[in-house]
Motif scaffolding. Structure first.
Motif, PDB file in Angstrom:
ATOM      1  N   GLN A  51      -3.162 -18.968  34.657  1.00  0.00           N
ATOM      2  CA  GLN A  51      -2.446 -19.760  33.664  1.00  0.00           C
ATOM      3  C   GLN A  51      -3.431 -20.307  32.645  1.00  0.00           C
ATOM      4  OE1 GLN A  51      -0.890 -22.455  36.545  1.00  0.00           O
ATOM      5  NE2 GLN A  51      -2.575 -23.912  36.331  1.00  0.00           N
ATOM      6  N   PRO A  70       2.508 -19.139  35.589  1.00  0.00           N
ATOM      7  CA  PRO A  70       2.883 -18.168  36.622  1.00  0.00           C
ATOM      8  C   PRO A  70       4.378 -18.139  36.901  1.00  0.00           C
ATOM      9  CG  PRO A  70       1.312 -19.791  37.484  1.00  0.00           C
ATOM     10  CD  PRO A  70       1.622 -20.175  36.084  1.00  0.00           C
ATOM     11  N   SER A  71       5.061 -19.284  36.725  1.00  0.00           N
ATOM     12  CA  SER A  71       6.506 -19.289  36.944  1.00  0.00           C
ATOM     13  C   SER A  71       7.160 -20.288  36.001  1.00  0.00           C
ATOM     14  CB  SER A  71       6.838 -19.644  38.396  1.00  0.00           C
ATOM     15  OG  SER A  71       6.399 -20.945  38.693  1.00  0.00           O
ATOM     16  N   SER A  80       6.818 -12.765  36.850  1.00  0.00           N
ATOM     17  CA  SER A  80       5.651 -13.527  36.434  1.00  0.00           C
ATOM     18  C   SER A  80       4.745 -12.617  35.619  1.00  0.00           C
ATOM     19  CB  SER A  80       4.905 -14.025  37.680  1.00  0.00           C
ATOM     20  OG  SER A  80       3.816 -14.834  37.349  1.00  0.00           O
ATOM     21  N   PRO A  81       3.994 -13.196  34.682  1.00  0.00           N
ATOM     22  CA  PRO A  81       3.888 -14.564  34.179  1.00  0.00           C
ATOM     23  C   PRO A  81       4.859 -14.803  33.021  1.00  0.00           C
ATOM     24  CG  PRO A  81       2.188 -13.286  33.144  1.00  0.00           C
ATOM     25  CD  PRO A  81       2.956 -12.343  34.066  1.00  0.00           C
ATOM     26  N   TRP A  82       4.862 -16.037  32.534  1.00  0.00           N
ATOM     27  CA  TRP A  82       5.773 -16.471  31.481  1.00  0.00           C
ATOM     28  C   TRP A  82       5.007 -17.067  30.300  1.00  0.00           C
ATOM     29  CZ3 TRP A  82      11.123 -16.175  32.040  1.00  0.00           C
ATOM     30  CH2 TRP A  82      11.578 -15.816  33.312  1.00  0.00           C
TER      31      TRP A  82
END
Length: 161
Positions: A51, A70-71, A80-82
């Motif tokens: 992240q 990650p979420s 994932s990821p966002w």
């Protein structure tokens, strides 16, 4: 006019304060105060393996922020990821900062070895589509009504010998 550049937000730096204020004022779904956001961002910025928090600046002036997470908060999709929390200060909108931040988050995802990245948006699907993102489906995320679930395939670079 100075070029927009992005920087990684590290714990306990002045950038944490501005990002915390922007997030507390903009993302009511988070429900946090500026101080809560500051603590959350400090913890978040302490581990940059999966992240990262970025800040965009034009010269020395902070103009926006965005996260690779990650979420997502209570996602409808377990992927994932966002890309999350894209924010550009009102006086700096429509001058390229949002696109710069999106591209920088994509680059950060690529550096971490991710081949695909995801996001939710209730109002900016067209913006992301212009940047090459694909609409996967519409969903009702957290009661916000029609929400676009989008993805982007990231070209992983390979080392040439």
């Amino acid at each position: 006019m100075a070029e927009i550049e992005t920087y990684i937000v590290n714990p306990d730096t002045p950038e944490i304060d501005i990002c915390a204020r922007w997030r507390a004022e903009t993302f009511s779904v988070l429900g946090g105060s500026v101080e809560q956001e500051r603590r959350t961002l400090n913890r978040f910025a302490a581990d940059q393996t999966r992240q990262v928090a970025l800040i965009a600046k034009r010269g020395t002036v902070p103009v926006g922020t965005c996260l690779l997470v990650p979420s997502e908060i209570e996602p409808n999709h377990q992927v994932s990821p966002w890309l999350a929390g894209l924010f550009v200060a009102p006086d700096h909108r429509r001058h390229g900062a949002g696109a710069v931040l999106v591209r920088a988050i994509e680059a950060q995802a690529r550096l971490r070895g991710f081949a695909r990245i995801f996001l939710y948006t209730t109002s900016a699907a067209g913006f992301y589509q212009r940047l090459g993102w694909d609409l996967v489906e519409h969903t009702d995320w957290k009661g916000f009504g029609r929400t676009a679930f989008m993805s982007r395939t990231i070209q992983l670079t390979s080392l040439q010998t």
